[in-house]
Design an enzyme around this catalytic site. Sequence first.
Site, mmCIF file in Angstrom:
data_model
loop_
_atom_site.group_PDB
_atom_site.id
_atom_site.type_symbol
_atom_site.label_atom_id
_atom_site.label_comp_id
_atom_site.label_asym_id
_atom_site.label_seq_id
_atom_site.Cartn_x
_atom_site.Cartn_y
_atom_site.Cartn_z
ATOM 1 N N ARG A 107 36.351 28.253 45.628
ATOM 2 C CA ARG A 107 36.834 27.099 46.389
ATOM 3 C C ARG A 107 36.400 27.236 47.842
ATOM 4 O O ARG A 107 36.575 28.292 48.452
ATOM 5 C CB ARG A 107 38.369 27.012 46.354
ATOM 6 C CG ARG A 107 38.999 27.002 44.971
ATOM 7 C CD ARG A 107 38.829 25.673 44.285
ATOM 8 N NE ARG A 107 39.524 25.659 43.005
ATOM 9 C CZ ARG A 107 39.042 26.132 41.865
ATOM 10 N NH1 ARG A 107 37.830 26.683 41.848
ATOM 11 N NH2 ARG A 107 39.739 26.071 40.745
ATOM 12 N N GLU A 110 30.532 18.048 50.465
ATOM 13 C CA GLU A 110 29.368 18.192 49.582
ATOM 14 C C GLU A 110 28.633 16.858 49.446
ATOM 15 O O GLU A 110 29.244 15.890 49.007
ATOM 16 C CB GLU A 110 29.806 18.713 48.215
ATOM 17 C CG GLU A 110 30.378 20.124 48.279
ATOM 18 C CD GLU A 110 30.695 20.701 46.908
ATOM 19 O OE1 GLU A 110 30.597 19.969 45.892
ATOM 20 O OE2 GLU A 110 31.064 21.882 46.836
ATOM 21 N N HIS A 118 26.781 23.771 44.270
ATOM 22 C CA HIS A 118 27.887 23.663 43.305
ATOM 23 C C HIS A 118 27.348 23.639 41.867
ATOM 24 O O HIS A 118 27.658 22.753 41.072
ATOM 25 C CB HIS A 118 28.736 22.424 43.570
ATOM 26 C CG HIS A 118 30.177 22.616 43.204
ATOM 27 N ND1 HIS A 118 31.219 22.177 43.975
ATOM 28 C CD2 HIS A 118 30.749 23.231 42.131
ATOM 29 C CE1 HIS A 118 32.374 22.490 43.406
ATOM 30 N NE2 HIS A 118 32.104 23.141 42.282
#
Length: 310
Positions: free
Chosen positions: A234, A263, A281
Amino acid sequence: MKRILVTPRSLSLAPPPELEPLRQAGFELVFSTPGRMPDEAELIDLVPGCVGWLAGVEPVSGKVIAAADSLRAISRNGTGIDNLPLSLLEGRGIRVLKAEGANAVGVAELAVGLILAALRHIPTETAGIRAGGWPRSRGKEIAERSVGIIGCGAIGKRVARAVSAMRASVIAHDPFRPNVEVYGPFKWGSLDEVFAEADIVSLHCPAPADGRPIVDAARLAAVPPHAILINTARATLVDEEAVRAALDEGRLQAYATDVFVEEPPAAGSLASHPRVIATSHIGGLTDESVSKATAIAVANLLSALEEESA
């Protein structure tokens, strides 16, 4: 026809066959913009009339839930639910389901890959050669080093086992202290002990309930010289400004991360720091993980909606 919203980027860009049971059960699939994380406005536009939601990591606000007039269940194609307003969902009686363990192998393997990339300066070597140079940075071996594992669930256990197979010792922190099978030295420690002793720290835990980062200036001040920090969990686990300062001062050799508060990250953010190794990610973005996670998430969603209809 009852509708199901599908928003994970890995599913909207190229819908896999694992979604077919939803169509066979009579549901219409509604996709967000292919390959892009939907924002609040898009979710508010798409969610009305949907009884189910196969969700990704996109932030979900109270306004989105208020617009979800027919929603009965949200099924994540992963385990993280920090992006969901859980108290609002509970108050509305909307079930939240997780695809437990589906991404564990992919995320663990990425974490190990980031550790090795940081130890051997792989990104900077590659960039130097592409630029026409011949850099030859002296690296470090993982053998005989101490690796700190924060969180020993399905992912953390795999990372601990992998690095111990490469002859690293492991110091771990997990309030539940589950059984962890490794090949070499292993011990439990407090968070402060892990940061003070480990040459490499890898994060595999949920964000604290109070929202405060566990990697702050105080803990970074205690790390061994030229330590490496890995984050495939995270973004909110770290204080990014404290990490930047530790990188600038050389206390951290590298910060290798797959997750960001924003993001994609903005220009000039921590992701652009020369000592940061950044991936987009992709921890669970493998053929195997996407297939497993989608199949589990679909089965969970169908089960929840069938129970609601019974």
